[in-house]
Every structure is written in C-alpha cells, then in structure tokens.
Design a protein around this motif. Structure first.
Motif, PDB file in Angstrom:
ATOM      1  N   GLN A 210      40.385  27.368  42.291  1.00 41.77           N
ATOM      2  CA  GLN A 210      40.956  27.596  43.608  1.00 41.77           C
ATOM      3  C   GLN A 210      42.072  28.633  43.586  1.00 41.77           C
ATOM      4  O   GLN A 210      42.486  29.109  44.641  1.00 41.77           O
ATOM      5  N   ALA A 214      39.299  34.932  46.549  1.00 38.96           N
ATOM      6  CA  ALA A 214      37.914  35.071  47.002  1.00 38.96           C
ATOM      7  C   ALA A 214      37.504  36.529  47.145  1.00 38.96           C
ATOM      8  O   ALA A 214      36.309  36.849  47.076  1.00 38.96           O
ATOM      9  N   HIS A 217      35.403  37.846  44.162  1.00 42.85           N
ATOM     10  CA  HIS A 217      33.986  37.478  44.198  1.00 42.85           C
ATOM     11  C   HIS A 217      33.244  38.302  45.257  1.00 42.85           C
ATOM     12  O   HIS A 217      32.102  38.711  45.043  1.00 42.85           O
ATOM     13  N   GLU A 218      33.899  38.528  46.385  1.00 38.03           N
ATOM     14  CA  GLU A 218      33.258  39.298  47.434  1.00 38.03           C
ATOM     15  C   GLU A 218      33.033  40.741  46.998  1.00 38.03           C
ATOM     16  O   GLU A 218      31.973  41.333  47.267  1.00 38.03           O
TER      17      GLU A 218
END
Length: 331
Positions: A210, A214, A217-218
């Motif tokens: 967490q 993100a 990854h995108e």
C-alpha cells in the motif's frame, strides 16, 4: 586622501561569510548544552533498563555457564569451557541446530512466499477483502498455548479431526501419527507454525504494497508491461525493504521457537521436534543443570547475534543508510 578613505571603507565592510556556513546554523552554546542534557535525560533511563534487563542477565548467564551448577546456592564447581565442549558432543543439541536450520529453510521457502502471494491477492479490489484480511491475520492473535492445544486435538492419532476428515473423503492412507511419529512430527509442527505466523508476514507485505504509488504501476501498464513484469520490475524492488525485514524476523523467530513446541510435543517423540529453547528449558528447569542450560542460552545468543550483525551488514545496510539519509535531510 583616497587611500585613507578606501581603507576606512574596508574596515567597515562586513566580513565575507564562510562558504557553507549560515548564521542560522550557528546555535548558541547554551542551546547546545540544553539539547545535550535533554538527550541524556531521555537516553539514560532506556540504557539503565537495557543494562538491567538485557546485559546483566547475559553476563550472569555467561558467568554461570563456566560452572557445573544445579541452581541452588552459589556456583562453586568451576568447569571452565566444559559446558561448551559438552555442547559440541551432545547429539540432542546438534540435532537442535539441524532442526532449527530446517525450520528456517521451510519458512523462507514456503511460509514467506505464501504470505506474499496472499498479500498481493488481498491488495486487489476484491469484494470482502477486509474480511479475508481479518480471517488470515486472526491466527496470529491467538496465543501459542491455545494454538498448541487446538492442533493437538486436531492431529490426535486415530480419533483427531484431521483423520476423521481424511477418512470421510476416502483418504485414510494420508492420515497417520502426526505429532506422535518421528518422521511426521516436524512437518506437522511446521504446518501449525505456518498457519499461526503467515498472517503476520502477510500484513507486513500488505503495508508495504500500500506504500507503493499507483502511478508507477499505471506507467508500467502504459509502457506495455504485463502483470508478471509489473510485479517483477516494480512491486518486488519497492517491496524489498519489507521482504528483508520479514526474512529477518522469520529467521530469528525460528531460532528462538519454544512455546508452541512445548505445548504440542515438549520436544518429543525422542527429541525429534526439540529446539534449542526446549532443550534449554529441560536442562535448566527439569534436570536442574543450570550451568549447562546457561551454556545453551549463550550459544543461542551468539547464533542470533552473529546472524543479526551479518544480516545488517550485508543485507540491511542499504535500507539503514537510506533511513539515515532521510533523517538528515528532514532536519
């Protein structure tokens, strides 16, 4: 006149600042003294407790390990390194080392990868993932005594729940002595350990996952990376500090394993599930050979210390250096 006025202007001109030195960085001496005294006041109680509860027992155990002492009266029968030489000739202690190493290997090869896989799965957007996280973490909350009693009944030979379930689906041949067999006790014990502790490592990995942005990854997905490539080249490197700490805790826990083994098997049958901590307890509190038990405790301490220092030096060095750099930059 010109020379004199120039000289006068030079005298009143402020001195050039030393490179890299700012007036704001120059703390008054009184402030530095107060900060030093504050650090001492906060450090001394911690050091006193550490010395009283850690260093003093270690030194006393080292002192007692040089005697053939039963725990009553003052140690008087000095044997020098006799207890330590006895360790090297004791097949039970040497077996403890082998069993401890086997548990470490099984933990690193099975428990931690399984915990990582479950953490990656439960980090996805799944319905009811909070329930599954709680379900898998719940065994770690149970005490080792409750866990040992529970699985002692589950794996009881012939009439235990495990044999009943296997018999109901026609797999009677897979049942057996479980904790009562010399060849099956250690694998069965590891299954209980894995059930008990994998949830703790899973939560560690979840916390690390967490913390990964993100956006990374995108960006990897936009570049055409598949799920495995994103996991290998993005997730694993950024999860490295968490994995390394998890490995450290798993190894230290396997070296010092006691309560679960003692409740379930007490080291039996015929020492086949015994660990160093169980052997220490038996000699120190059942056979009253406190000198020899102290030698075992010193051996355990040295093994843990050498591993911790080597692991920090060769594995955790980059993580600790990065943490210190962040602390300095935050000041």
């Amino acid at each position: 006149m010109t020379t004199t006025s120039t000289h006068t202007r030079d005298e009143h001109r402020p001195l050039a600042k030393e490179p890299g030195v700012s007036p704001h960085n120059r703390r008054p001496r009184g402030r530095r003294v107060r900060e030093w005294l504050t650090a001492v006041l906060f450090t001394v109680p911690a050091l006193a407790l550490f010395g009283l509860l850690v260093l003093l027992p270690i030194m006393y155990a080292l002192y007692v390990s040089f005697f053939n002492w039963g725990g009553f009266g003052a140690p008087s029968d000095f044997t020098g390194l006799g207890n330590f030489s006895r360790l090297l000739d004791d097949p039970v202690f040497l077996g403890d080392l082998w069993r401890g190493l086997l548990l470490v290997v099984l933990s690193l090869a099975l428990q931690l990868p399984f915990a990582l896989a479950m953490a990656v799965l439960l980090n996805q957007k799944l319905r009811g993932r909070a329930f599954y996280r709680m379900l898998f973490f719940a065994p770690y909350v149970l005490s080792e005594v409750i866990t040992g009693i529970l699985f002692g009944m589950i794996f009881a030979p012939d009439d235990g729940l495990a044999d009943e379930v296997l018999g109901s689906i026609g797999l009677d041949a897979l049942g057996g002595l479980w904790f009562a067999g010399q060849d099956t006790v250690l694998p069965t014990l590891f299954l209980v350990m894995m059930w008990k502790y994998f949830g703790f490592h899973m939560m560690l990995y979840l916390a690390g996952l967490q913390g990964i942005p993100a956006e990374l990854h995108e960006a990897a997905r936009i570049d055409g990376a598949g799920p495995w490539q994103r996991f290998r080249h993005v997730t694993l490197p950024l999860l490295g500090p968490t994995i390394r700490m998890s490995v450290f805790l798993s190894v230290i826990g396997a070296i010092q394993l006691f309560d679960l083994v003692w409740v379930v098997t007490q080291g039996g049958p015929d020492h086949h599930s015994e660990t160093m901590a169980v052997t220490l307890f038996q000699f120190g509190f059942q056979r009253y050979q406190v000198g020899y038990a102290s030698a075992i405790s010193i051996a355990m301490f040295l093994i843990s210390l050498v591993f911790a220092l080597a692991y920090q030096r060769f594995v955790l060095r980059r993580d600790t250096e990065g943490a210190l750099t962040n602390m300095r930059s935050a000041r």
